[in-house]
Scaffold this active site. Sequence first.
Site, PDB file in Angstrom:
ATOM      1  N   GLU A 254       0.890  -1.170   0.000  1.00 51.40           N
ATOM      2  CA  GLU A 254       0.000   0.000   0.000  1.00 51.40           C
ATOM      3  C   GLU A 254       0.922   1.212   0.000  1.00 51.40           C
ATOM      4  O   GLU A 254       1.616   1.454   0.990  1.00 51.40           O
ATOM      5  CB  GLU A 254      -0.869   0.038   1.262  1.00 51.40           C
ATOM      6  CG  GLU A 254      -1.580  -1.266   1.607  1.00 51.40           C
ATOM      7  CD  GLU A 254      -2.511  -1.749   0.529  1.00 51.40           C
ATOM      8  OE1 GLU A 254      -2.992  -0.915  -0.261  1.00 51.40           O
ATOM      9  OE2 GLU A 254      -2.734  -2.961   0.454  1.00 51.40           O
ATOM     10  N   CYS A 288      -2.008   9.327   2.778  1.00 49.33           N
ATOM     11  CA  CYS A 288      -1.860   8.850   1.401  1.00 49.33           C
ATOM     12  C   CYS A 288      -3.052   9.298   0.564  1.00 49.33           C
ATOM     13  O   CYS A 288      -2.956   9.428  -0.647  1.00 49.33           O
ATOM     14  CB  CYS A 288      -1.737   7.343   1.375  1.00 49.33           C
ATOM     15  SG  CYS A 288      -3.131   6.536   2.169  1.00 49.33           S
TER      16      CYS A 288
HETATM   17  P1  NAP Z   1       8.281   5.050   4.376  1.00 53.60           P
HETATM   18  O1  NAP Z   1       9.388   5.976   4.522  1.00 53.60           O
HETATM   19  O2  NAP Z   1       8.112   4.323   3.091  1.00 53.60           O
HETATM   20  O3  NAP Z   1       8.422   3.975   5.569  1.00 53.60           O
HETATM   21  C1  NAP Z   1       7.452   2.966   5.770  1.00 53.60           C
HETATM   22  C2  NAP Z   1       8.050   1.842   6.588  1.00 53.60           C
HETATM   23  O4  NAP Z   1       9.039   1.154   5.810  1.00 53.60           O
HETATM   24  C3  NAP Z   1       8.758   2.328   7.862  1.00 53.60           C
HETATM   25  O5  NAP Z   1       8.526   1.399   8.900  1.00 53.60           O
HETATM   26  C4  NAP Z   1      10.208   2.293   7.426  1.00 53.60           C
HETATM   27  O6  NAP Z   1      11.091   2.187   8.522  1.00 53.60           O
HETATM   28  C5  NAP Z   1      10.233   1.026   6.590  1.00 53.60           C
HETATM   29  N1  NAP Z   1      11.358   0.891   5.668  1.00 53.60           N
HETATM   30  C6  NAP Z   1      12.236   1.851   5.229  1.00 53.60           C
HETATM   31  N2  NAP Z   1      13.114   1.314   4.353  1.00 53.60           N
HETATM   32  C7  NAP Z   1      12.803  -0.008   4.228  1.00 53.60           C
HETATM   33  C8  NAP Z   1      13.320  -1.097   3.451  1.00 53.60           C
HETATM   34  N3  NAP Z   1      14.347  -0.953   2.602  1.00 53.60           N
HETATM   35  N4  NAP Z   1      12.735  -2.303   3.550  1.00 53.60           N
HETATM   36  C9  NAP Z   1      11.666  -2.495   4.383  1.00 53.60           C
HETATM   37  N5  NAP Z   1      11.134  -1.506   5.148  1.00 53.60           N
HETATM   38  C10 NAP Z   1      11.681  -0.283   5.070  1.00 53.60           C
HETATM   39  O7  NAP Z   1       6.867   5.750   4.661  1.00 53.60           O
HETATM   40  P2  NAP Z   1       6.462   6.767   5.808  1.00 53.60           P
HETATM   41  O8  NAP Z   1       7.202   8.030   5.606  1.00 53.60           O
HETATM   42  O9  NAP Z   1       6.505   6.093   7.134  1.00 53.60           O
HETATM   43  O10 NAP Z   1       4.904   6.977   5.462  1.00 53.60           O
HETATM   44  C11 NAP Z   1       4.471   7.881   4.490  1.00 53.60           C
HETATM   45  C12 NAP Z   1       4.219   7.197   3.171  1.00 53.60           C
HETATM   46  O11 NAP Z   1       3.298   6.138   3.363  1.00 53.60           O
HETATM   47  C13 NAP Z   1       3.584   8.119   2.145  1.00 53.60           C
HETATM   48  O12 NAP Z   1       4.152   7.869   0.885  1.00 53.60           O
HETATM   49  C14 NAP Z   1       2.123   7.694   2.163  1.00 53.60           C
HETATM   50  O13 NAP Z   1       1.418   8.003   0.987  1.00 53.60           O
HETATM   51  C15 NAP Z   1       2.250   6.221   2.392  1.00 53.60           C
HETATM   52  N6  NAP Z   1       1.024   5.663   2.935  1.00 53.60           N
HETATM   53  C16 NAP Z   1       0.266   4.859   2.137  1.00 53.60           C
HETATM   54  C17 NAP Z   1      -0.938   4.352   2.602  1.00 53.60           C
HETATM   55  C18 NAP Z   1      -1.805   3.461   1.751  1.00 53.60           C
HETATM   56  O14 NAP Z   1      -2.681   2.796   2.295  1.00 53.60           O
HETATM   57  N7  NAP Z   1      -1.635   3.423   0.445  1.00 53.60           N
HETATM   58  C19 NAP Z   1      -1.366   4.686   3.882  1.00 53.60           C
HETATM   59  C20 NAP Z   1      -0.552   5.491   4.676  1.00 53.60           C
HETATM   60  C21 NAP Z   1       0.648   5.974   4.189  1.00 53.60           C
HETATM   61  P3  NAP Z   1      11.713   3.518   9.179  1.00 53.60           P
HETATM   62  O15 NAP Z   1      10.593   4.506   9.337  1.00 53.60           O
HETATM   63  O16 NAP Z   1      12.206   3.024  10.478  1.00 53.60           O
HETATM   64  O17 NAP Z   1      12.749   3.988   8.226  1.00 53.60           O
END
Ligand code: NAP
Length: 503
Positions: A254, A288
């Site tokens: 997602e 998102c």
């Molecule tokens: P993010 O930077 O992509 O991080 C998401 C998760 O992935 C965090 O737990 C992060 O850990 C972890 N992560 C980072 N690098 C990784 C890797 N190489 N392999 C596996 N996991 C890894 O996202 P965010 O800043 O937390 O959230 C915002 C984003 O989420 C926005 O783009 C938003 O649109 C999206 N979002 C989408 C939905 C949906 O349902 N489509 C809903 C909510 C949010 P760390 O934080 O510890 O680095």
Amino acid sequence: MSTTYEYKGDYINGEFIRPSRKDGEWSNVSPGDLKDRVVSIDWGYESIDSAVLSACSAFVKWRRLSFDQRKEYLFKLKEVYTEHKEELAEAISRETGKPLWEARTEAGGMIGKIDITLNHSMKLVAEQRIENALPNVDGVIHYKPRGVMAVIGPFNFPGHLPNGHIIPALALGNTIVFKPSEKTPYVGQLMAQLFHKAGFPKGVFNLLQGQGETGKRLVAHEKVDGVLFTGSYDVGLRIKQETIQHYWKLLALEMGGKNTCIVWDDADLEKAVYENIAGSFLTSGQRCSCTSKIVLHKSIADKFIENFHQTAKKLKIGHWKQDDVFMGPLISEGSVDNYLRFQEIAKREGAENIMRGKVLELNPGGHYVTPSIHRVAKNDPQSIYQKSEIFGPNVCIYTVDDFDEAIEVANTSGFGLVTSVFTKDQSLYEKAWLEARVGLLNWNRTTNGASSRMPFGGMGKSGNDRPSAHFAVQYCSVPVSSLEDQTTFNPESVFPGVDYEFK
Ligand code: NAP
């Protein structure tokens, strides 16, 4: 000033443990008050293997329980979540900075998810009998769990979104290793404490703390059967690359959004302006599903923009404990820098600045910014400003007089999560349904806010066609077909060329 939470470590096989070898540490401050130290965490990569192996061995027994037995554990969890609802909401607000009223809605969503999954969504994976699936042979479709699910959570809904994967996965008999965002580790710890209190068997729910590297190593673990990820497109893509050779691994991704709201000339304008304020600026634009692009019919554009701008200017921004605050801070200094950088990019690309986004100095001091509104002369697929997910309170306005052009704007960024249409004309709504490349299409309401009783997922850069929410039970299970043949041997059915004589 609130006290710093006690850090308990990872939660593995029913116990909190601290790593014997530390590979990293991190101190988390509240984005709403930079003097408020929420929790300091540390981690060791050796815990990843222990957590996955704990989930593997728990899977053997957990999947053998009947659905009714697993249901009892989940209903107990609902009781515990309900008892601790206020604590959950405060932890969410403190770590993300979102207003308490909003965090309470998130905690309520976590509780509601349990009933919705057990009483509503599980019907999607109910056993089905097919009479005469083959001549005189009945068929059965039944669903079994996949195994160990790695759940990777984002910061913006640190409780509700991981919970939205965890509850259906557990209901079907999978076990969990959950890694929260480094920006919201305490919400993760609190969830583990509540699972513990609800009395789940050891190893069914495990928690790993850390940063991106922990997530990367977890998803690449050979014994992980599925990755249930919510986060950005860039990280989702990396997960896909890191697991490319793991043909058995289910990926439910997602990812981000760049959502469009179309307001047509016959729309209820009073409602459309209000809904777009909520769509663009709720959670400081860190959803998102927030609206990033508003496409207005030329004939109503001036009136819409005037009302929208005047309302945006008066939005109350402040600390999460204040009662009448609409918008909290951005999550981090990096997010503020990114937000300001996009103000510059928009300017460089020639966008008209209707309302300027800037840093807001408040007391207590945090990562506060003002909302911003730009207007562009045309849809430009090459524009960095127009196609990037900014994840802050910015919205870009377009004016058109042709509905095809409006749809074209919606389809330009490559993301495909939500499009909304404000019109009284059903045929325009139906056209948008057919032509907008999105997983959610709303009629006369904002892009954000979704029902857990319906699927939630995007197309293109927003997802990989594994919608969550109501449909999560489907990716958490494997459909197994069985042909059940109760007939005796029929000599007439022997294939030509087989000389079959049973002695
Ligand atoms: P993010 O930077 O992509 O991080 C998401 C998760 O992935 C965090 O737990 C992060 O850990 C972890 N992560 C980072 N690098 C990784 C890797 N190489 N392999 C596996 N996991 C890894 O996202 P965010 O800043 O937390 O959230 C915002 C984003 O989420 C926005 O783009 C938003 O649109 C999206 N979002 C989408 C939905 C949906 O349902 N489509 C809903 C909510 C949010 P760390 O934080 O510890 O680095």
